[in-house]
Design a protein around this motif. Structure first.
Motif, PDB file in Angstrom:
ATOM      1  N   THR A  76      41.149  48.481  37.404  1.00 56.90           N
ATOM      2  CA  THR A  76      42.150  47.540  37.897  1.00 56.90           C
ATOM      3  C   THR A  76      41.425  46.332  38.474  1.00 56.90           C
ATOM      4  O   THR A  76      40.396  46.473  39.135  1.00 56.90           O
ATOM      5  CB  THR A  76      43.036  48.187  38.977  1.00 56.90           C
ATOM      6  OG1 THR A  76      42.199  48.674  40.037  1.00 56.90           O
ATOM      7  CG2 THR A  76      43.837  49.330  38.400  1.00 56.90           C
ATOM      8  N   CYS A  77      41.958  45.143  38.200  1.00 51.58           N
ATOM      9  CA  CYS A  77      41.373  43.895  38.687  1.00 51.58           C
ATOM     10  C   CYS A  77      42.301  43.280  39.726  1.00 51.58           C
ATOM     11  O   CYS A  77      43.522  43.338  39.606  1.00 51.58           O
ATOM     12  CB  CYS A  77      41.167  42.905  37.538  1.00 51.58           C
ATOM     13  SG  CYS A  77      39.598  43.121  36.714  1.00 51.58           S
ATOM     14  N   SER A  78      41.701  42.686  40.753  1.00 49.55           N
ATOM     15  CA  SER A  78      42.497  42.074  41.811  1.00 49.55           C
ATOM     16  C   SER A  78      41.741  40.892  42.391  1.00 49.55           C
ATOM     17  O   SER A  78      40.542  40.707  42.150  1.00 49.55           O
ATOM     18  CB  SER A  78      42.803  43.103  42.910  1.00 49.55           C
ATOM     19  OG  SER A  78      41.609  43.549  43.518  1.00 49.55           O
ATOM     20  N   LYS A 126      46.763  39.862  32.468  1.00 49.90           N
ATOM     21  CA  LYS A 126      45.992  40.730  31.574  1.00 49.90           C
ATOM     22  C   LYS A 126      46.309  40.409  30.127  1.00 49.90           C
ATOM     23  O   LYS A 126      47.457  40.210  29.741  1.00 49.90           O
ATOM     24  CB  LYS A 126      46.287  42.203  31.859  1.00 49.90           C
ATOM     25  CG  LYS A 126      45.359  43.149  31.113  1.00 49.90           C
ATOM     26  CD  LYS A 126      45.541  44.595  31.559  1.00 49.90           C
ATOM     27  CE  LYS A 126      44.573  45.507  30.845  1.00 49.90           C
ATOM     28  NZ  LYS A 126      44.712  46.926  31.260  1.00 49.90           N
ATOM     29  N   ASN A 172      41.192  44.457  27.747  1.00 54.85           N
ATOM     30  CA  ASN A 172      40.729  44.270  29.121  1.00 54.85           C
ATOM     31  C   ASN A 172      40.252  42.839  29.384  1.00 54.85           C
ATOM     32  O   ASN A 172      39.345  42.617  30.186  1.00 54.85           O
ATOM     33  CB  ASN A 172      39.616  45.263  29.475  1.00 54.85           C
ATOM     34  CG  ASN A 172      40.178  46.562  30.015  1.00 54.85           C
ATOM     35  OD1 ASN A 172      41.348  46.651  30.384  1.00 54.85           O
ATOM     36  ND2 ASN A 172      39.346  47.580  30.076  1.00 54.85           N
ATOM     37  N   TYR A 225      41.212  39.168  30.959  1.00 57.51           N
ATOM     38  CA  TYR A 225      42.101  38.642  31.997  1.00 57.51           C
ATOM     39  C   TYR A 225      41.992  37.118  32.025  1.00 57.51           C
ATOM     40  O   TYR A 225      40.911  36.546  31.819  1.00 57.51           O
ATOM     41  CB  TYR A 225      41.723  39.179  33.375  1.00 57.51           C
ATOM     42  CG  TYR A 225      42.067  40.632  33.600  1.00 57.51           C
ATOM     43  CD1 TYR A 225      43.240  41.007  34.251  1.00 57.51           C
ATOM     44  CD2 TYR A 225      41.208  41.640  33.171  1.00 57.51           C
ATOM     45  CE1 TYR A 225      43.548  42.339  34.459  1.00 57.51           C
ATOM     46  CE2 TYR A 225      41.510  42.974  33.370  1.00 57.51           C
ATOM     47  CZ  TYR A 225      42.686  43.314  34.021  1.00 57.51           C
ATOM     48  OH  TYR A 225      42.989  44.634  34.232  1.00 57.51           O
ATOM     49  N   ASP A 239      37.202  50.895  39.428  1.00 60.10           N
ATOM     50  CA  ASP A 239      37.596  51.982  38.541  1.00 60.10           C
ATOM     51  C   ASP A 239      38.312  53.062  39.346  1.00 60.10           C
ATOM     52  O   ASP A 239      38.444  52.964  40.565  1.00 60.10           O
ATOM     53  CB  ASP A 239      36.399  52.544  37.769  1.00 60.10           C
ATOM     54  CG  ASP A 239      35.348  53.192  38.660  1.00 60.10           C
ATOM     55  OD1 ASP A 239      34.173  53.227  38.273  1.00 60.10           O
ATOM     56  OD2 ASP A 239      35.701  53.685  39.769  1.00 60.10           O
ATOM     57  N   GLU A 240      38.786  54.100  38.651  1.00 64.92           N
ATOM     58  CA  GLU A 240      39.552  55.150  39.312  1.00 64.92           C
ATOM     59  C   GLU A 240      38.791  56.471  39.351  1.00 64.92           C
ATOM     60  O   GLU A 240      39.376  57.541  39.382  1.00 64.92           O
ATOM     61  CB  GLU A 240      40.903  55.332  38.611  1.00 64.92           C
ATOM     62  CG  GLU A 240      41.815  54.128  38.767  1.00 64.92           C
ATOM     63  CD  GLU A 240      43.257  54.427  38.420  1.00 64.92           C
ATOM     64  OE1 GLU A 240      43.561  55.585  38.090  1.00 64.92           O
ATOM     65  OE2 GLU A 240      44.086  53.489  38.503  1.00 64.92           O
ATOM     66  N   SER A 260      33.220  49.818  42.432  1.00 70.26           N
ATOM     67  CA  SER A 260      33.802  48.485  42.224  1.00 70.26           C
ATOM     68  C   SER A 260      32.695  47.442  42.107  1.00 70.26           C
ATOM     69  O   SER A 260      31.563  47.658  42.550  1.00 70.26           O
ATOM     70  CB  SER A 260      34.752  48.119  43.366  1.00 70.26           C
ATOM     71  OG  SER A 260      34.042  48.026  44.588  1.00 70.26           O
TER      72      SER A 260
END
Length: 567
Positions: free
Chosen positions: A386-388, A399, A403, A405, A429-430, A436
Motif C-alpha cells: 500500500t502506498c500513502s 493507482k 503497481n 501510481y 507491505d503487509e 516499509s
C-alpha cells in the motif's frame, strides 16, 4: 481484426453491444496487453512485432509521443526502432538462461507513452530451438556386478540432461549392441525418462571380466543432437542386492531464513546384503548445477544440510537427486523436493519513472506531478503493497496498472503560502513484521504574477519647510509585492498634473526604484501652500499589476518676509 470479423457475423444489436464493449476495453490502456512470439538465439535487431501499429501510432510519432520501454531487474532484451515503429531484439536471447526448463517462457515489460504517462503491458514468448545436446553428468560410469546375477537384473544408469524443452529435449536412449546387456527406459512419476541396464545373459568373470558399453541419449530436434556416456561394467562375485531407500521421494518445507549448516532431513537406504556389500554411501547427483552449491549430503549418514543462504526470490523450490551406492557399486536413487517458504525479508522498492521538479501555482487540480512504480521481491501477503503520503499536503495518489501510481494535485497551489513541498511517499507491505520504504520528491512551486503591489497606508501626508534647497529629499513611499523575481520587482512613478499652469514634474521628481521624492524647486509658502498628487507602484510581471495612493505635500511657513509700511 479477428474480433471485428467475428462481430460482423452477429445480429446487428448484439454487434453494437459487443462493439461498445470492445471499444471500452481498448479505451482503457490498463486492460490491454500486447503479445508477441520470437525464437531464441536470433540476431540482434531482429523483428519482434509492429509496436507502432499495435499502439495505433505512426512510426514517426513514437519519438514525438515519448514512447519507451520500462522494465526492471534484468538486462534490456528488446528495443524500439524509431524509423520502422518495430519492436526488435536488443541482445542475444537464451531461453534456457531466462526460463530453464519451464514449458513456456514469457518475458513481460511495459511500454510508456511519455506524453500521457500511459503504460501498456507487453508479453513476449521465447520459443525454443534445438541448441543444446543431451549431456550426461559423468562421461564414464563404472559399474560392478556379481557374476552370480541372474538374467533380467536391472541396473539404474545415470540420466542425461537436456536444457531444451518440448520436442527439442531428451527423447530416447539407446545402447550400442553387445552380447550381454540391453537397455530399458522407464518413465518416472515426474515425467522424466530413466535408463536401466538389463542383464540378458549370465556373466562369467573368468571368461570376460570387464564389459565396455556405450549409452547414447538423443533429443527430438531437427537435426537430432545426442550425447554419449561410456559404461564400464566390472564383474564381481556375489553382490546381488542394490540399496533401497525407505521412501521413493522425500519432501520437506523450510523458511528461507533457515541458518546455514542446519540439517533439514536424513535419507536412509538399506541393503539386505552383508559385510562390504551392504555398506551404503550417499551421493548428490553431479548434474544438479547450482543446487549442489546450496546443499551438502553426508555420505555416511545421509544427513542433508544447508551450506548456503536460501533465497525464496531466487528459487522457490529445489529438486535434489540422491544416489545410494553399496560397496561394490550397485546404486539406487531417490528424489528430495525442498520447498522454500517465503519470509518478509525485502522492503518495497520505488522506481521513479517520471517526476516534475516544479509546478506552476496556477496549475489546475489533477495536474500530474510524477509517475512511479512500487514492487516487492517477496510473495503473497509479504508482497502486497500500500502506498500513502501525508494527509496535510494538496496531493493524492492514483493507482494505475502493474503497481504504477500517479502523484496529482488536489487543489490550486499558492506560492506565496508555500514556495516548495518536500513530499514523502511511503510504500508498506503487509508482511509480519511489516517493512516499509520512503521516497522523497522536492517540488518547487513556480510563481505567477497574481499579486499587485500594496502600499502600507491608504494615503500619505508630508510637510516641507519653505525655502528648501533644490534636490533635497522630501519624502519616500514604499509598497510590498509578495510575488518573486520580476513579478515582485516594483517601480514607482506619479501621475502628471499641473500647478498654476506649470507641470508637476517641474516641481518634484521621484526615484523609480526607491520611491524617494526630491524637490526640484525651492518652495515659497506665500506662493502656494500645498501639493496634491497620486503615486503609482507597478510590478514587472507580464502583464504588470499596479496600485496607487494619494500624497499630500504641505509647505510650512518661515519668517522670511519683513513687515512693509503701506501708509
Amino acid at each position: 481484426m479477428k474480433e471485428m470479423a467475428a462481430l460482423q457475423k452477429l445480429p446487428h444489436c448484439r454487434t453494437l453491444v459487443l462493439l461498445c464493449f470492445l471499444l471500452a476495453t481498448l479505451w482503457d490502456a490498463r486492460a490491454g496487453q500486447i503479445r508477441y512470439s520470437v525464437r531464441e538465439e536470433i540476431d540482434r535487431g531482429s523483428f519482434v512485432g509492429n509496436i507502432a501499429k499495435d499502439l495505433s501510432l505512426e512510426p514517426l510519432a513514437l519519438a514525438e509521443r515519448g514512447v519507451r520501454i520500462v522494465s526492471r531487474g534484468r538486462t534490456q532484451l528488446f528495443a524500439l526502432n524509431p524509423r520502422s515503429g518495430s519492436l526488435v531484439t536488443a541482445n542475444r536471447i537464451d531461453r534456457e538462461e531466462l526460463c530453464g526448463q519451464s514449458a513456456q517462457c514469457l518475458l513481460n515489460f511495459n511500454i510508456l507513452l511519455e506524453d500521457k504517462l500511459t503504460i501498456y503491458s507487453v508479453e513476449v514468448e521465447i520459443t525454443d530451438i534445438n541448441d543444446n545436446a543431451p549431456r550426461f553428468g559423468v562421461e564414464e560410469l563404472e559399474l560392478k556386478i556379481s557374476e552370480a546375477t541372474m538374467p533380467g537384473f536391472r541396473i539404474p544408469l545415470k540420466s542425461a540432461h537436456d536444457a531444451d524443452v518440448g520436442e527439442n529435449t531428451l527423447q530416447k536412449y539407446a545402447l550400442l549392441p553387445n552380447d550381454h546387456f540391453s537397455l530399458d527406459v522407464r518413465s518416472g512419476v515426474d515425467g522424466n525418462k530413466y535408463p536401466e541396464l538389463v542383464l540378458e545373459s549370465a556373466l562369467d568373470r573368468e571368461e570376460e571380466a570387464v564389459h565396455h558399453l556405450v549409452l547414447v541419449a538423443s533429443d527430438g530436434g531437427d537435426p537430432v543432437l545426442s550425447g554419449t556416456s561410456r559404461i564400464c561394467v566390472k564383474v564381481l562375485d556375489v553382490n546381488d542386492n542394490a540399496p533401497v531407500f525407505t521412501q521413493p521421494e522425500y519432501r520437506v518445507s523450510i523458511p528461507e531464513n533457515t541458518p546455514v549448516d542446519t540439517r533439514i532431513l536424513t535419507v536412509t537406504a538399506t541393503d539386505v546384503d552383508e559385510g562390504y556389500n551392504a555398506q551404503v554411501a550417499y551421493f548428490l547427483d553431479k548434474s544438479l548445477g547450482e543446487t549442489s552449491e546450496v546443499f551438502e549430503l553426508q555420505s555416511t549418514s545421509g544427513d542433508l544440510k544447508i551450506i548456503k543462504v536460501l533465497d525464496y526470490e531466487d528459487a522457490t523450490s529445489h529438486e535434489i537427486d540422491i544416489e545410494a551406492q553399496d560397496g561394490p557399486g550397485l546404486l539406487t536413487r531417490t528424489k528430495v523436493i525442498v520447498t522454500v517458504l517465503d519470509v518478509n525479508d525485502n522492503a518495497p522498492e520505488f522506481d521513479m519513472t517520471s517526476a516534475s521538479s516544479s509546478v506552476s501555482e496556477d496549475s489546475p487540480p489533477g495536474t500530474i506531478i510524477g509517475l512511479f512504480n512500487v514492487h516487492d521481491r517477496d510473495s503473497g501477503q509479504n508482497a502486497f503493497i500500500t502506498c500513502s503520503l501525508p494527509d496535510n499536503l494538496p496531493f493524492k495518489l492514483e493507482k494505475s496498472v502493474d503497481n504504477y501510481y500517479r502523484l496529482v494535485t488536489t487543489k490550486a497551489l499558492d506560492r506565496e503560502q508555500f514556495s516548495f513541498y518536500n513530499i514523502t511517499l511511503t510504500a508498506k507491505d503487509e508482511g509480519n513484521p511489516s517493512l516499509s520504504t520512503d521516497a522523497h520528491i522536492l517540488l518547487q512551486v513556480a510563481d505567477i504574477n497574481d499579486n499587485a503591489p500594496a502600499f502600507s497606508r491608504t494615503s500619505y501626508s508630508a510637510y516641507i519647510p519653505e525655502n528648501n534647497p533644490r534636490g533635497a529629499s522630501i519624502f519616500s513611499v514604499t509598497a510590498h509585492d509578495p510575488d518573486s523575481n520580476n513579478n515582485g520587482h516594483i517601480t514607482y512613478s506619479f501621475v502628471e498634473d499641473t500647478i498654476q499652469g506649470t507641470p508637476l514634474s517641474s516641481y518634484i521628481s521621484m526615484n523609480s526604484d526607491s520611491g524617494v521624492l526630491y524637490a526640484l524647486r525651492s518652495f515659497d509658502y506665500e506662493h502656494f501652500r500645498d501639493l496634491q498628487l497620486w503615486v503609482i507602484a507597478r510590478d514587472s510581471g507580464n502583464p504588470p499589476l499596479s496600485s496607487n495612493v494619494s500624497l499630500s505635500l504641505f509647505v510650512l511657513d518661515q519668517n522670511d518676509n519683513a513687515p512693509e509700511i503701506l501708509y
